[in-house]
Design a protein around this motif. Structure first.
Motif: not given
Lengths: 117, 112
Positions: A45-55, A31-33, A89-97
């Protein structure tokens, strides 16, 4: 352990174009990435928190209109870099809980290297 | 700011145990200690975490001092593929804010 994938692994684009990066949790629902950016020889460096179904929730200094995040399902979040410029230009990484035993833990994707010419 | 301090770099001979220290003197009673590593040009990899008891898994062992102000990650038989930057992070257990605060980590170089 939980597996997170990213696509593409690397992309080269022209300045002014948009680039979409996908982040998927392969064997669990998230639900959170999170989306991170990492410049050479620097920490994540954290850019943003992504929540399923919301902004998404953006960190201070990150332009939400430039870095569009969509978390339309429990296994997929996308980051679109709009009108990319060389400084993006950068290295973009995602993560999931996911869960490691009784404790929820962040699992990371392999990263996407973006080069804007 | 990161709530942990780690040496910037360490060397270890291949086949020997690598012991990576971490100081977290301001850790709270409900904060876990997490370890991640990042191999060059890859995403971070979860290694292990613990609260107060020592922990062991297939990758490593985590030794936490009794006062919880410091910990040591042990890679029992280091290989060349263990060369990476190792991050020690503290995080509140059960906190709905899952953010991890990343410090500079320790660059571990395994030498043949």
């Amino acid at each position: 352990g939980a597996v997170v994938s990213q696509h593409p692994s690397r992309v080269i684009c022209k300045s002014g174009t948009s680039v979409k990066i996908e982040c998927r949790s392969l064997d669990f629902q998230a639900t959170t990435m999170f989306w991170y950016r990492q410049f050479p020889k620097q920490s994540l460096m954290l850019m943003a928190t992504s929540n399923e179904g919301s902004k998404a929730t953006y960190e201070q200094g990150v332009e939400k209109d430039k870095f569009l995040i969509n978390h339309a399902s429990l296994t997929l979040s996308t980051l679109t870099v709009t009108s990319a410029h060389p400084e993006d230009s950068s290295f973009y990484i995602c993560s999931a809980i996911g869960s490691e035993g009784a404790q929820e833990t962040q699992y990371f994707g392999p990263g996407t290297r973006l080069l804007v010419l | 700011d990161a709530k942990t301090t780690q040496p910037p770099s360490m060397d270890c001979a291949e086949g020997r145990a690598a012991n990576l220290p971490c100081n977290h003197s301001t850790i709270s009673g409900n904060e876990y200690v997490y370890w991640y590593r990042q191999i060059h040009s890859q995403g971070p990899q979860y290694i292990i975490h613990g609260l107060k008891n020592n922990e062991t898994n297939e990758m490593a062992s985590l030794i936490i001092t009794e006062d919880r102000k410091s910990s040591t990650l042990i890679l029992p038989h280091a290989t060349l593929r263990d060369t990476a930057v190792y991050y020690c992070i503290v995080r509140v257990a059960g906190d709905s804010n899952y953010q991890l605060i990343w410090g500079a980590g320790t660059k571990l170089i395994i030498k043949p």
